[in-house]
Design a protein around this motif. Structure first.
Motif, PDB file in Angstrom:
ATOM      1  N   TYR A 266       0.839  -1.200   0.000  1.00  0.00           N
ATOM      2  CA  TYR A 266       0.000   0.000   0.000  1.00  0.00           C
ATOM      3  C   TYR A 266       0.877   1.256   0.000  1.00  0.00           C
ATOM      4  O   TYR A 266       0.668   2.169  -0.790  1.00  0.00           O
ATOM      5  CB  TYR A 266      -0.925  -0.017   1.231  1.00  0.00           C
TER       6      TYR A 266
ATOM      7  N   VAL B 115      -7.142  -7.864  -1.724  1.00  0.00           N
ATOM      8  CA  VAL B 115      -6.150  -6.840  -1.389  1.00  0.00           C
ATOM      9  C   VAL B 115      -4.949  -6.862  -2.321  1.00  0.00           C
ATOM     10  O   VAL B 115      -4.301  -5.843  -2.510  1.00  0.00           O
ATOM     11  CB  VAL B 115      -5.647  -6.957   0.071  1.00  0.00           C
ATOM     12  N   GLN B 118      -5.447  -4.695  -5.654  1.00  0.00           N
ATOM     13  CA  GLN B 118      -5.934  -3.320  -5.526  1.00  0.00           C
ATOM     14  C   GLN B 118      -5.066  -2.295  -6.268  1.00  0.00           C
ATOM     15  O   GLN B 118      -5.566  -1.301  -6.761  1.00  0.00           O
ATOM     16  CB  GLN B 118      -6.026  -2.925  -4.056  1.00  0.00           C
ATOM     17  N   THR B 121      -6.330  -2.573  -9.730  1.00  0.00           N
ATOM     18  CA  THR B 121      -7.758  -2.256  -9.780  1.00  0.00           C
ATOM     19  C   THR B 121      -7.963  -0.749  -9.646  1.00  0.00           C
ATOM     20  O   THR B 121      -8.831  -0.165 -10.293  1.00  0.00           O
ATOM     21  CB  THR B 121      -8.503  -2.986  -8.649  1.00  0.00           C
ATOM     22  N   TYR B 122      -7.137  -0.130  -8.797  1.00  0.00           N
ATOM     23  CA  TYR B 122      -7.254   1.311  -8.588  1.00  0.00           C
ATOM     24  C   TYR B 122      -7.149   2.062  -9.914  1.00  0.00           C
ATOM     25  O   TYR B 122      -7.898   3.005 -10.162  1.00  0.00           O
ATOM     26  CB  TYR B 122      -6.167   1.787  -7.618  1.00  0.00           C
ATOM     27  N   LEU B 140     -17.026  -2.133  -6.859  1.00  0.00           N
ATOM     28  CA  LEU B 140     -16.068  -3.097  -6.318  1.00  0.00           C
ATOM     29  C   LEU B 140     -16.754  -4.134  -5.437  1.00  0.00           C
ATOM     30  O   LEU B 140     -16.404  -5.313  -5.479  1.00  0.00           O
ATOM     31  CB  LEU B 140     -14.961  -2.381  -5.550  1.00  0.00           C
ATOM     32  N   THR B 144     -16.379  -7.993  -6.736  1.00  0.00           N
ATOM     33  CA  THR B 144     -15.452  -8.900  -6.072  1.00  0.00           C
ATOM     34  C   THR B 144     -16.179 -10.037  -5.387  1.00  0.00           C
ATOM     35  O   THR B 144     -15.602 -10.759  -4.607  1.00  0.00           O
ATOM     36  CB  THR B 144     -14.630  -8.145  -5.017  1.00  0.00           C
ATOM     37  N   TYR B 206     -10.603  -1.243   3.783  1.00  0.00           N
ATOM     38  CA  TYR B 206      -9.605  -0.959   2.756  1.00  0.00           C
ATOM     39  C   TYR B 206     -10.191  -0.212   1.558  1.00  0.00           C
ATOM     40  O   TYR B 206      -9.663   0.812   1.134  1.00  0.00           O
ATOM     41  CB  TYR B 206      -8.965  -2.277   2.305  1.00  0.00           C
ATOM     42  N   ILE B 207     -11.285  -0.718   1.013  1.00  0.00           N
ATOM     43  CA  ILE B 207     -11.869  -0.102  -0.191  1.00  0.00           C
ATOM     44  C   ILE B 207     -12.324   1.335   0.064  1.00  0.00           C
ATOM     45  O   ILE B 207     -11.903   2.248  -0.653  1.00  0.00           O
ATOM     46  CB  ILE B 207     -12.987  -1.000  -0.782  1.00  0.00           C
ATOM     47  N   TYR B 211     -10.652   4.537  -1.824  1.00  0.00           N
ATOM     48  CA  TYR B 211     -11.406   5.139  -2.922  1.00  0.00           C
ATOM     49  C   TYR B 211     -12.289   6.301  -2.494  1.00  0.00           C
ATOM     50  O   TYR B 211     -12.681   7.104  -3.322  1.00  0.00           O
ATOM     51  CB  TYR B 211     -12.284   4.078  -3.604  1.00  0.00           C
TER      52      TYR B 211
END
Lengths: 308, 270
Positions: A266, B115, B118, B121-122, B140, B144, B206-207, B211
């Motif tokens: 990350y 994860v 990502q 995907t971002y 998402l 998913t 996380y998402i 985002y």
């Protein structure tokens, strides 16, 4: 979609019905389209792109990407900052054995007659339902110097055992892995409980008539009876311990040597904008997860194929 | 004797589960000075001190967080159910070329931890212009979800195909069969998916963190996480906020216990 659906097999369809037959061939795809479209857009295309990015140096904004060959991978395996995160996963992996053992123990005793069974079931399972950020805060509070844990230790006469639970790099990962056990034991417990209940009761009765002790029943009936779910738990444990994110990110932010794979990925991707390097990390992680799953399928084949 | 050990272990486990939550609950009712002078195990002097909750609600904009979570939850759940049941209908009621391949695609996708992808995907979500809109989280959460498609397929296989064949002989179209026969019979599976997916979305961090950066788009998890910075030392406010986030889970759990257990078992084993 208002086709007239004759229930005749396509092979004996007479020639004039051709357009209907063609529409029928499209029909299942129409129903599948939304799911398949989402699946490809948000799973397969990203995996493909990720592999592509991993061979490039890219900040995620530039129009051009510089091909760098295997450089990113070389860095993941040689720079300590990157391969160290695999070692951190080991803490969580070892902890998941404790998690499975605790869950199995309580699933067995709560499968038989116990007073307040449902209450205990509820208590043990409940942490799994909690919001990860909330769990992070609850344990941040618990592990504070002079916080709950220290107070309890002093109270039971182990006052000299208090330490900087999250500040000391030697112990921080153990504290975090412990939090993870607290959070996820309930899930393993409920899965085991469900599996144990699917073993027919007569088997225990027969075993009892044959003079088998509770312990014998556990080893010879329950454990083999729920073999599949135990092996599934190990898979979840491995892929789970490789993809730990929330607990260390919320509780320590990766400080004091608690940076896990996903926390590092990350930061690499979204703070330092090294998309190529982060992608290489993700590809490595993905390959490990797929490899482990493949090995598990080999070792414990799925006897019942339940799909299609 | 043996049974004493059994109950002792159950009680110890219950304390381990409940104590960390109880102390946070205590802290949520303490005043600033009370917090700094009393130990964590001391109950608050005044159980009706709701000041911290008020601060949490106003400073943390918790109502906004609940509202955003609810909107995303409702749209994602409806979408998941529609997309999943339609796909399951195609898979269990039609024979078509490449069916095994399609099933394989869904199966392999279940092995890819969300994860990990990502980073890539971002970029896709960004190219769709959805970053910093609720749409990103919604697509998402829809995209998913492989588990619910499995649950639907499994369940649909237990509905006898003779039912839809009979309806089609009576002139019903495929879509009518789906809407009038399959969907109503799928209620138990839909409830299962709604529960496990609902819990997952409510708890997802996380998402939304990645985002939904704008404070106006905070969901419950990110609203709570924001307290970490400026309120780092004000534990009584953080504690109140944590309790606000946990409370709906307690209520849902007490109301739907049996369904949640069954749902988790059905969802996780395949």
């Amino acid at each position: 979609m208002t086709t007239t659906m004759q229930r005749r097999p396509a092979a004996v369809q007479p020639a004039p019905a051709r357009p209907a037959a063609r529409r029928r061939r499209w029909l299942p795809w129409l129903y599948l389209a939304p799911a398949l479209g989402l699946l490809i857009t948000f799973t397969y295309v990203p995996v493909g792109n990720m592999v592509f990015y991993s061979f490039h140096s890219w900040d995620g904004l530039d129009v051009t990407m510089d091909p760098v060959g295997l450089d990113n991978y070389v860095r993941v395996f040689t720079d300590e900052r990157y391969w160290r995160v695999f070692l951190i996963s080991l803490y969580y992996f070892v902890a998941s054995f404790a998690q499975i053992a605790i869950a199995l123990y309580f699933a067995v005793i709560l499968s038989f007659n116990t007073r307040f069974r449902n209450l205990f079931k509820g208590i043990l399972f409940f942490p799994y339902l909690l919001n990860g950020v909330a769990v992070g805060f609850v344990f941040l509070y618990l592990f504070q110097p002079d916080g709950t844990l220290d107070t309890v230790l002093r109270w039971i006469g182990l006052g000299d055992q208090t330490r900087y639970w999250l500040g000391d790099p030697d112990i921080a990962n153990i504290s975090l892995a412990g939090t993870s056990v607290w959070r996820f034991t309930g899930l393993s417990f409920v899965l085991f409980l469900g599996a144990i209940q699917s073993i027919p009761g007569e088997i225990y009765e027969a075993a009892e008539i044959d003079g088998a002790s509770r312990w014998d029943q556990v080893w010879h009936i329950i454990v083999p009876g729920i073999r599949r779910i135990i092996s599934l738990s190990f898979i979840l444990a491995i892929s789970g311990s490789l993809s730990v994110f929330e607990i260390p990110f919320i509780m320590t932010g990766g400080a004091n040597g608690t940076r896990t794979f996903v926390v590092q990925a990350y930061e690499t991707a979204f703070q330092f904008r090294q998309i190529g390097l982060a992608s290489a990390m993700a590809v490595v992680l993905l390959l490990i997860v797929l490899l482990v799953t493949w090995i598990q399928r080999r070792l414990v084949p799925d006897e019942e194929v339940s799909l299609s | 004797m043996k049974s004493a050990a059994k109950y002792a272990s159950l009680i110890v486990a219950s304390i381990v589960v409940l104590l960390p939550l109880t102390v946070v609950f205590f802290a949520a009712f303490k005043t600033r000075s009370e917090y700094s002078t009393t130990g964590p195990l001391t109950p608050p002097r005044n159980w009706f001190n709701f000041d911290n909750f008020v601060t949490a609600f106003t400073e943390g904009r918790m109502l906004l967080g609940f509202w955003n979570t609810t909107v995303i939850l409702a749209i994602s759940l409806t979408g998941t159910i529609l997309v999943g049941t339609l796909a399951a209908y195609a898979v269990s009621r039609f024979d078509f070329p490449f069916k095994r391949l399609v099933l394989g695609l869904f199966l392999v996708a279940a092995l890819v931890p969300g994860v990990t992808t990502q980073v890539a995907t971002y970029q896709i979500v960004k190219s769709m212009g959805l970053v910093n809109t609720p749409g990103s989280a919604i697509v998402l959460f829809l995209g998913t979800d492989i588990i619910s498609i499995y649950i639907f397929i499994q369940f649909m296989q237990s509905i006898p195909p003779s039912l839809d064949q009979a309806a089609m002989i009576d002139g019903a179209t495929r879509f009518t069969v789906y809407r009038r026969i399959i969907l109503p019979l799928m209620k138990p599976a839909i409830a299962t998916v709604a529960i496990i997916k609902g819990i997952a979305i409510y708890n997802e961090f996380y998402i939304p963190f990645l985002y939904l950066r704008s404070p106006d788009l905070s969901v419950i998890s990110t609203a709570l996480f924001r307290f970490k910075g400026p309120y780092g030392a004000q534990w009584e406010t953080i504690a109140a906020c944590t309790m606000i986030v946990i409370l709906p889970t307690v209520v849902i759990f007490l109301l739907l216990q049996r369904f949640i257990y069954n749902g988790i078992t059905a969802g996780a084993t395949k």
